[in-house]
Structures are given as C-alpha cells and as structure tokens.
Design an enzyme around this catalytic site. Sequence first.
Site, PDB file in Angstrom:
ATOM      1  N   CYS A  17     -18.816  -0.712   8.183  1.00  0.00           N
ATOM      2  CA  CYS A  17     -19.121   0.012   9.431  1.00  0.00           C
ATOM      3  C   CYS A  17     -20.390  -0.457  10.138  1.00  0.00           C
ATOM      4  CB  CYS A  17     -19.207   1.504   9.141  1.00  0.00           C
ATOM      5  SG  CYS A  17     -17.707   2.126   8.392  1.00  0.00           S
ATOM      6  N   LYS A  24       0.839  -1.201   0.000  1.00  0.00           N
ATOM      7  CA  LYS A  24       0.000   0.000   0.000  1.00  0.00           C
ATOM      8  C   LYS A  24       0.874   1.251   0.000  1.00  0.00           C
ATOM      9  CE  LYS A  24      -3.942   0.243   2.629  1.00  0.00           C
ATOM     10  NZ  LYS A  24      -4.724   0.434   3.878  1.00  0.00           N
ATOM     11  N   LYS A  59     -22.546   0.007  -1.669  1.00  0.00           N
ATOM     12  CA  LYS A  59     -23.278   1.227  -2.017  1.00  0.00           C
ATOM     13  C   LYS A  59     -22.629   1.781  -3.284  1.00  0.00           C
ATOM     14  CE  LYS A  59     -21.965   5.021   0.330  1.00  0.00           C
ATOM     15  NZ  LYS A  59     -21.647   5.927   1.457  1.00  0.00           N
ATOM     16  N   LYS A  99     -20.553  -4.152  11.424  1.00  0.00           N
ATOM     17  CA  LYS A  99     -19.533  -4.349  12.463  1.00  0.00           C
ATOM     18  C   LYS A  99     -19.865  -3.552  13.731  1.00  0.00           C
ATOM     19  CE  LYS A  99     -15.734  -1.576  11.977  1.00  0.00           C
ATOM     20  NZ  LYS A  99     -15.389  -0.789  13.142  1.00  0.00           N
ATOM     21  N   GLU A 104     -14.849   9.681  13.705  1.00  0.00           N
ATOM     22  CA  GLU A 104     -15.000  10.160  12.327  1.00  0.00           C
ATOM     23  C   GLU A 104     -16.402   9.788  11.823  1.00  0.00           C
ATOM     24  OE1 GLU A 104     -12.950  11.943  10.237  1.00  0.00           O
ATOM     25  OE2 GLU A 104     -14.798  11.816   9.066  1.00  0.00           O
ATOM     26  N   PHE A 105     -16.982  10.656  11.018  1.00  0.00           N
ATOM     27  CA  PHE A 105     -18.338  10.382  10.509  1.00  0.00           C
ATOM     28  C   PHE A 105     -18.397  10.332   8.987  1.00  0.00           C
ATOM     29  CE2 PHE A 105     -18.689  12.411  14.656  1.00  0.00           C
ATOM     30  CZ  PHE A 105     -19.439  11.469  15.342  1.00  0.00           C
ATOM     31  N   ARG A 162     -17.142  -5.191   1.053  1.00  0.00           N
ATOM     32  CA  ARG A 162     -17.188  -5.774   2.400  1.00  0.00           C
ATOM     33  C   ARG A 162     -18.626  -5.752   2.929  1.00  0.00           C
ATOM     34  NH1 ARG A 162     -12.681  -2.388   5.385  1.00  0.00           N
ATOM     35  NH2 ARG A 162     -13.378  -0.854   3.859  1.00  0.00           N
ATOM     36  N   PHE A 193     -31.597   8.702   5.210  1.00  0.00           N
ATOM     37  CA  PHE A 193     -31.463   7.299   5.611  1.00  0.00           C
ATOM     38  C   PHE A 193     -32.811   6.593   5.728  1.00  0.00           C
ATOM     39  CE2 PHE A 193     -27.147   5.782   6.285  1.00  0.00           C
ATOM     40  CZ  PHE A 193     -26.506   6.884   5.770  1.00  0.00           C
TER      41      PHE A 193
HETATM   42  C1  UGA Z   1     -21.374   4.908   7.612  1.00  0.00           C
HETATM   43  C2  UGA Z   1     -21.915   6.225   8.204  1.00  0.00           C
HETATM   44  O1  UGA Z   1     -22.903   6.776   7.339  1.00  0.00           O
HETATM   45  C3  UGA Z   1     -20.780   7.249   8.385  1.00  0.00           C
HETATM   46  O2  UGA Z   1     -21.301   8.410   9.020  1.00  0.00           O
HETATM   47  C4  UGA Z   1     -19.711   6.612   9.270  1.00  0.00           C
HETATM   48  O3  UGA Z   1     -18.600   7.485   9.426  1.00  0.00           O
HETATM   49  C5  UGA Z   1     -19.220   5.315   8.638  1.00  0.00           C
HETATM   50  O4  UGA Z   1     -20.340   4.413   8.465  1.00  0.00           O
HETATM   51  C6  UGA Z   1     -18.204   4.707   9.551  1.00  0.00           C
HETATM   52  O5  UGA Z   1     -18.542   4.384  10.689  1.00  0.00           O
HETATM   53  O6  UGA Z   1     -17.027   4.637   9.180  1.00  0.00           O
HETATM   54  P1  UGA Z   1     -20.708   4.105   5.137  1.00  0.00           P
HETATM   55  O7  UGA Z   1     -20.706   2.729   5.727  1.00  0.00           O
HETATM   56  O8  UGA Z   1     -19.547   4.534   4.333  1.00  0.00           O
HETATM   57  O9  UGA Z   1     -20.858   5.204   6.328  1.00  0.00           O
HETATM   58  O10 UGA Z   1     -21.959   4.246   4.182  1.00  0.00           O
HETATM   59  P2  UGA Z   1     -23.485   4.707   4.334  1.00  0.00           P
HETATM   60  O11 UGA Z   1     -23.747   5.738   3.334  1.00  0.00           O
HETATM   61  O12 UGA Z   1     -23.820   5.002   5.720  1.00  0.00           O
HETATM   62  O13 UGA Z   1     -24.242   3.378   3.876  1.00  0.00           O
HETATM   63  C7  UGA Z   1     -24.209   2.177   4.651  1.00  0.00           C
HETATM   64  C8  UGA Z   1     -25.170   1.173   4.091  1.00  0.00           C
HETATM   65  O14 UGA Z   1     -26.512   1.577   4.317  1.00  0.00           O
HETATM   66  C9  UGA Z   1     -25.070   0.966   2.583  1.00  0.00           C
HETATM   67  O15 UGA Z   1     -25.175  -0.408   2.293  1.00  0.00           O
HETATM   68  C10 UGA Z   1     -26.241   1.743   2.016  1.00  0.00           C
HETATM   69  O16 UGA Z   1     -26.687   1.274   0.775  1.00  0.00           O
HETATM   70  C11 UGA Z   1     -27.269   1.523   3.106  1.00  0.00           C
HETATM   71  N1  UGA Z   1     -28.312   2.558   3.137  1.00  0.00           N
HETATM   72  C12 UGA Z   1     -27.989   3.841   3.460  1.00  0.00           C
HETATM   73  C13 UGA Z   1     -29.627   2.208   2.880  1.00  0.00           C
HETATM   74  O17 UGA Z   1     -29.948   1.034   2.592  1.00  0.00           O
HETATM   75  N2  UGA Z   1     -30.594   3.170   2.928  1.00  0.00           N
HETATM   76  C14 UGA Z   1     -30.309   4.461   3.248  1.00  0.00           C
HETATM   77  O18 UGA Z   1     -31.253   5.292   3.301  1.00  0.00           O
HETATM   78  C15 UGA Z   1     -28.977   4.796   3.511  1.00  0.00           C
END
Ligand code: UGA
Length: 463
Positions: free
Chosen positions: A295, A62, A355, A298, A182-183, A362, A284
């Site tokens: 995320c 990496k 997504k 887990k 982090e968010f 993962r 959401f």
């Molecule tokens: C998520 C959180 O949104 C972030 O704020 C956080 O920092 C991150 O985890 C983390 O802890 O590191 P992420 O996993 O990258 O971020 O992606 P999301 O956009 O939250 O989507 C997560 C899953 O939920 C995806 O499979 C997405 O398709 C699904 N999802 C999301 C839905 O099925 N419906 C929704 O309305 C939103």
Amino acid sequence: MQNYPKDNDSEQYNRFLNNSILQKAVHNKKIAVIGLGYVGLSLAAFLGNKANVIGVDANKKKINSLLSGVPPFYEPKLEYYLKRAIRNGLTFTDQINKEIVSSDFVFITVGTPIDNDGKIDLTNMRDVSANISEHMINLKNRPSIIIKSTVVPGTTMRVIKPILEKNKLRESVDFDLLTNPEFLREGSAMQDTISPHVIVVGGSNNESIRKLTNFYRIIYKKKQDIVETNNVTAEVIKYANNAFLATKISFINSIANICQKLPGTNVDKVAQIIGMDPRIGNQFLKAGPGYGGSCFPKDVQALISFANEIGYEPILFDAVKNTNSLQVNAILNLVKHHLRDLKNKKISVLGLSFKENTDDIRESISVKLVNLLLRHKCDVIVHDPKAIDNTYQVFREKIKYSKSASDVLAGSDCAIIMTPWEKYKDLKEKDFLKMRNPLVIDSRRILKLSNRKILYIGLGIGN
Ligand code: UGA
C-alpha cells in the site's frame, strides 16, 4: 483520529457475530465482493457470517482453495471467519454473472497496482466494470456498485462511471455508484473489518449514499463514525490518509538517523514524548527500516504521479518516498561500519515479511536488504515465522533458510532484526552467543541485550 480498537478476543467477536440486529439487517441482503485480496476476502468473511455473500475472483486456483475454506495467504483469524461464513452459505466463483450483478451491494475490491511509469494501473478495475455493465442490462433492481479499491481522485466518476454506463445504463437510475475506501491493515485485517475506525461513503446523490450508510449503521451498531461525502473527496481521503502515515514514518526515520549519530539519544524516547502532544499523536512513530507492503509505496508513488499530472509538484511526497528508499542504507552502513569487509561474511536476517503477523513480502525492505547483502557477496541466511515460502520464490538457492529463530544465528557474523515478530523478543543472550561474531543490528529496537560479549546496535540509538 480515534485510536484503533484493541484486539478483541474470540468471545467478543462471537458475541458480535451472533448479534440479532446484525442478523436481521443483513440477512436478506445479497452481497457480492469482486476481488479477493486482503480487503475483499476479509469483507466477504465478515459479512458472510450472516448475510448472503458471494465472493468473486478471476484466479481459479484461489477460488478452489477458498471453496475448501483455505485462505490463499496468512492473515490472523481469517481462516476461522472464512470457515464459519462458508457454513453460513458464503460461496465463491471465478465468473461475474447476472445474479452477482443483481446483488443489493456489489463491492469492487480488485487490485490497483502501479505500472512501470509509477502511475496507477486500472486494468483490473476497467475489466471488472465492463463485465458488470454487460450483466446489468435489463436488471430489475438497482444495485449499488461500491468502489473499495484505492483509486486516484476522479477515477470513480471519470473512468468507472462511463464504463458502467456504456450499455445505455444511467448512474443513479439503473445503478448507484459509491466510493467507499478501506483502511484495514494487513496483520489485523479481520479486526479492522469488524471494527473500522471510520467509514467513508462517497456518492453523487443522497439516496444512494444513505442506502449504504444505513446498512453500515446497523452492522456497526452506530458505534463507528460514518462520513458521507462525494466520490472524489472519498478518493482523496484514502490517499491523504496513507500519505500522511507514510510521512510520519519517513519523518521518524529521519529523526532516528540523527539520533544514531548522537550518543545518549534513543529515537523511541523522542517518539514517546512528541507523541504525547495530541497534535502529533503517538501512532506510526516507530522508526525502522522503512515502510513496505502493497500500500504505502504504491500509494505514495501513485499520488506523486497523479499530482504531477494535474500540474502540482509534490515536493513533500517525493521527499517521503526518497527518505524511505534510502532508509535501508542506514542498516547496511551499520553492517559495513562494524564488519568492514562484507565479502563471505555470514549474515542472518530475522524477519522477511514487510511487517509482523503476515506472510506478505511485497515491497518488504528485508528483500531489498538481502539483495544488497548478496551484491556485497555476503553469505545470507534468513528466518521468518510465516514468509519463508514467499521468500523462496524470490531468492531460491541464492540464500539459506532456517526454520528456527535461534538456529539462524549459529556461526553468524552479524544478525539483523528486520521485522518485529513477537517471537524475536523471546530470543535469549545464549542464542546470540552462538554467533561467530555476536554483532546484532536491531532495526526495530525490540531486543534487550546487555551481555558484554554481544555488540548490540539499535537503529536510532546513539552510541
Ligand atoms: C496501510 C494502512 O495502515 C491501512 O490503513 C491501509 O488500509 C492500508 O495500508 C491500505 O492502503 O490498504 P498496511 O500496509 O497493511 O496498512 O500496514 P501498516 O501497518 O500501515 O504498515 C506499513 C509499513 O509501515 C510496514 O512496513 C510497517 O512496518 C511500517 N511502519 C508502520 C513503520 O515502520 N513504523 C510505524 O510506526 C508503523
């Protein structure tokens, strides 16, 4: 909660990055980022555009790739900022040393996966902390060690602090220890790093907290909400945030499964209207195949294990997790209902990443679905704009791969839209008419198909 900022264009980014306040604020600061996944690398690429930043990761391959400006995964805009930061002096190494540890800010962004028992695995965190401690002996300055990785409540002060202190070092004297969750979201990691909706800084004393919040305040030009708290509250906030979002998704997926059985209903209409209630909020609430990624699955699991450990039975989080695990069956049942016997049926799966805008598979529900289809002896062909290479590592020759979103449909008995990639919205009816049996199951309801020869089933639309 404040809305996430809309995606800015490069011009706006450039204006921000060329900002002289940012330059002055961070120019003389030495920053180390240890652990170069989505969080660490986005942070290094962002801060590296103006500050003196070094990124550290134990993975030599990496590091070599990063030194030549190539990110190890697909993330929009990352390569652009990475290359720019490298021109500004951002560098990388696979070794923690004294110089790195003597940085003003040492961000720890290593992975915190879960083990086979569903508990958080702190191996990386312990190793890095021990390594930092060794190199902190006889330091002249007092670095701020900042835990950005997601860790269960109590970890910073009860696990990390004793490791860092083991060489007769003292927190708040020889080093500061902060929790700064982090968010950011994959797929918009750069955007979220440049414009976070909130910054949470947890620490044990005001002086150490202020050092970091002052730095952030100048970088973010006071626009962001910066919340100061203690370490354990910061840790709880991170889990509460992710668990709440996961709960919203499992909630709307449950409503989608009810709508599915009620002719004339559409879960998106329901979500739109309940989302107008400010107490609920409109984000959401997109029903789908269930949440995936590195995320939510887990973190919900780690929270469940943690709650059980401290003597609280987390019935709600168990339900969120179980609802999510079962959601893939809503899709499989639709396939079974319409095709009856699945054996040797050619099924096209569109979208493999968990997504859109990422190549990350993962915990992707698409991978679960493909496994189920293979168990039913289907002939599976898949497409994804970015995640084919990663998917090949999982299924190899067990399935077929298509380079085109249109070709993946040819001769198929059923097409299943799993990831809401923008380009799938451009598919035309004539593309679906290439199918042997034009049955389309749209788990994200992104298509608009009205041709009578196509049987269109939107998940969460009653018919
Ligand atoms: C998520 C959180 O949104 C972030 O704020 C956080 O920092 C991150 O985890 C983390 O802890 O590191 P992420 O996993 O990258 O971020 O992606 P999301 O956009 O939250 O989507 C997560 C899953 O939920 C995806 O499979 C997405 O398709 C699904 N999802 C999301 C839905 O099925 N419906 C929704 O309305 C939103």
